[in-house]
Scaffold this active site. Structure first.
Site, PDB file in Angstrom:
ATOM      1  N   ASN A   9     -99.890  -0.673 -28.473  1.00 50.24           N
ATOM      2  CA  ASN A   9     -98.754   0.043 -29.056  1.00 50.24           C
ATOM      3  C   ASN A   9     -97.515  -0.336 -28.246  1.00 50.24           C
ATOM      4  O   ASN A   9     -97.320   0.153 -27.144  1.00 50.24           O
ATOM      5  CB  ASN A   9     -99.021   1.557 -28.990  1.00 50.24           C
ATOM      6  N   TRP A  10     -96.722  -1.206 -28.810  1.00 52.66           N
ATOM      7  CA  TRP A  10     -95.549  -1.716 -28.078  1.00 52.66           C
ATOM      8  C   TRP A  10     -94.375  -0.743 -28.120  1.00 52.66           C
ATOM      9  O   TRP A  10     -93.346  -0.988 -27.488  1.00 52.66           O
ATOM     10  CB  TRP A  10     -95.145  -3.108 -28.615  1.00 52.66           C
ATOM     11  N   LYS A  11     -94.510   0.312 -28.891  1.00 53.63           N
ATOM     12  CA  LYS A  11     -93.461   1.347 -28.982  1.00 53.63           C
ATOM     13  C   LYS A  11     -92.086   0.703 -29.232  1.00 53.63           C
ATOM     14  O   LYS A  11     -92.015  -0.344 -29.872  1.00 53.63           O
ATOM     15  CB  LYS A  11     -93.488   2.231 -27.728  1.00 53.63           C
ATOM     16  N   HIS A  94     -98.930   9.985 -33.489  1.00 55.00           N
ATOM     17  CA  HIS A  94     -98.750   9.741 -32.049  1.00 55.00           C
ATOM     18  C   HIS A  94     -98.017  10.929 -31.415  1.00 55.00           C
ATOM     19  O   HIS A  94     -97.145  11.527 -32.039  1.00 55.00           O
ATOM     20  CB  HIS A  94     -97.961   8.441 -31.838  1.00 55.00           C
ATOM     21  N   GLU A  96     -95.722  11.074 -29.336  1.00 54.83           N
ATOM     22  CA  GLU A  96     -94.259  10.938 -29.302  1.00 54.83           C
ATOM     23  C   GLU A  96     -93.648  11.302 -30.653  1.00 54.83           C
ATOM     24  O   GLU A  96     -92.538  11.831 -30.725  1.00 54.83           O
ATOM     25  CB  GLU A  96     -93.883   9.506 -28.867  1.00 54.83           C
ATOM     26  N   GLU A 165    -105.575  10.766 -27.231  1.00 57.18           N
ATOM     27  CA  GLU A 165    -104.561  10.459 -26.228  1.00 57.18           C
ATOM     28  C   GLU A 165    -104.052  11.762 -25.610  1.00 57.18           C
ATOM     29  O   GLU A 165    -103.142  12.400 -26.168  1.00 57.18           O
ATOM     30  CB  GLU A 165    -103.377   9.716 -26.864  1.00 57.18           C
ATOM     31  N   GLY A 171     -98.049   7.431 -20.439  1.00 53.97           N
ATOM     32  CA  GLY A 171     -96.883   6.941 -19.706  1.00 53.97           C
ATOM     33  C   GLY A 171     -96.695   7.589 -18.343  1.00 53.97           C
ATOM     34  O   GLY A 171     -95.642   7.442 -17.723  1.00 53.97           O
ATOM     35  N   SER A 211    -102.296   5.750 -20.165  1.00 57.78           N
ATOM     36  CA  SER A 211    -102.316   5.055 -18.869  1.00 57.78           C
ATOM     37  C   SER A 211    -103.575   4.212 -18.638  1.00 57.78           C
ATOM     38  O   SER A 211    -104.114   4.190 -17.531  1.00 57.78           O
ATOM     39  CB  SER A 211    -102.110   6.043 -17.724  1.00 57.78           C
ATOM     40  N   GLY A 232    -100.398   1.436 -24.155  1.00 56.27           N
ATOM     41  CA  GLY A 232     -98.939   1.438 -24.225  1.00 56.27           C
ATOM     42  C   GLY A 232     -98.365   0.457 -23.219  1.00 56.27           C
ATOM     43  O   GLY A 232     -98.405  -0.750 -23.412  1.00 56.27           O
ATOM     44  N   GLY A 233     -97.841   0.972 -22.112  1.00 54.68           N
ATOM     45  CA  GLY A 233     -97.131   0.170 -21.117  1.00 54.68           C
ATOM     46  C   GLY A 233     -97.822  -1.127 -20.732  1.00 54.68           C
ATOM     47  O   GLY A 233     -97.193  -2.189 -20.693  1.00 54.68           O
TER      48      GLY A 233
HETATM   49  P1  13P Z   1     -99.418   4.332 -21.956  1.00 58.53           P
HETATM   50  O1  13P Z   1    -100.569   3.342 -21.944  1.00 58.53           O
HETATM   51  O2  13P Z   1     -98.125   3.723 -21.573  1.00 58.53           O
HETATM   52  O3  13P Z   1     -99.751   5.584 -21.188  1.00 58.53           O
HETATM   53  O4  13P Z   1     -99.231   4.781 -23.485  1.00 58.53           O
HETATM   54  C1  13P Z   1    -100.342   5.188 -24.219  1.00 58.53           C
HETATM   55  C2  13P Z   1     -99.936   5.362 -25.614  1.00 58.53           C
HETATM   56  O5  13P Z   1     -99.129   6.217 -25.937  1.00 58.53           O
HETATM   57  C3  13P Z   1    -100.504   4.458 -26.616  1.00 58.53           C
HETATM   58  O6  13P Z   1    -100.225   4.886 -27.900  1.00 58.53           O
END
Ligand code: 13P
Length: 248
Positions: A9-11, A94, A96, A165, A171, A211, A232-233
């Protein structure tokens, strides 16, 4: 048998050049076959990602969609648009989107139904907040977030990935321990088994997100009910993402 799945997920990250560079590195280095790989760039870069992954086993996901097929919704993107360019998956629910954009369980479920109607696979995200975990309400939260999906048909579940999640792990660098992840994933699978039977519950992939890094991926993915991850990150860094893919 569930194939391990790693989704990126590159957000809201990367411009066109950064996206193209990341895609070409990944396409060179991702080993074929052992895992299912799904990449979720921004809407703007979906076509670039679809072209780059054409003729490969890698699939593309949108990070969101509107809950109506079309209409006067300035700035929104519909499932019909996603379908028409060949997107195979969509991330819905998600944390977010839930917390920053006020998406409710009802709206998310509207989106889920619409995506399924259009034959697009859903990566359905859910998870408890820190407060909910600390007050020992995490199982209750998960049950509530999942409850509407239990109205879906057996066939619908062929097109759904669940992504647990925990919000406190997204994050933050704080990962759920392998035991915490396994405990929740087994709980989720039991909910499915109680509603639909053992066989269906064993077929649904439940991904862990929050994470995931090269140094914790292997232990998380080796849990019996953790079928891969939503990253994510670490998915923005070629070396880290490849290490995570290879940890399966
Ligand atoms: P991180 O891996 O940056 O914690 O993000 C997870 C995420 O929200 C994937 O959708």
């Amino acid at each position: 048998m569930r194939l391990k799945t790693i989704a990126a997920n590159w957000k809201m990250n990367n411009d066109e050049k950064e996206t193209t560079d990341l895609l070409s590195e990944l396409l060179i280095h991702i080993p074929s076959g052992a895992q299912k790989i799904i990449l979720a760039p921004s809407f703007v870069h979906l076509n670039t990602a679809l072209q780059a992954t054409y003729n490969s086993a890698i699939e593309v996901a949108a990070q969101n969609m509107h809950h109506k097929v079309s209409g006067a919704y300035t700035g929104e993107v519909s499932i019909k648009m996603l379908k028409s360019i060949g997107v195979q998956n969509v991330i819905l629910g998600h944390s977010e989107r839930r917390t920053l954009f006020n998406e409710t369980d009802d709206v998310i479920f509207e989106k889920v139904k619409l995506a399924l109607e259009f034959g697009i696979k859903v990566i359905f995200c859910f998870g408890e907040s820190l407060e909910e975990r600390e007050s020992n309400n995490h199982f209750k939260t998960i049950e509530k977030q999942l409850s509407k999906l239990l109205d879906l048909s057996t066939n619908d579940w062929e097109k759904i990935y669940l992504a647990y999640e925990p919000v406190w792990a997204i994050g933050t660098g704080k990962t759920a321990s392998p035991e915490q992840a396994q405990e929740m994933h087994a709980y989720i699978r039991k909910i499915l088994a109680d509603k639909y039977g053992e066989e269906l519950s064993e077929d649904v992939s439940i991904l862990y997100g929050g994470s995931v890094k090269p140094n914790n991926a292997k232990e998380l993915f080796s849990q019996p009910d953790v079928d891969g991850g939503l990253i994510g990150g670490a998915s923005l860094v070629v070396g880290d993402f490849l290490d995570i893919v290879n940890a399966v």
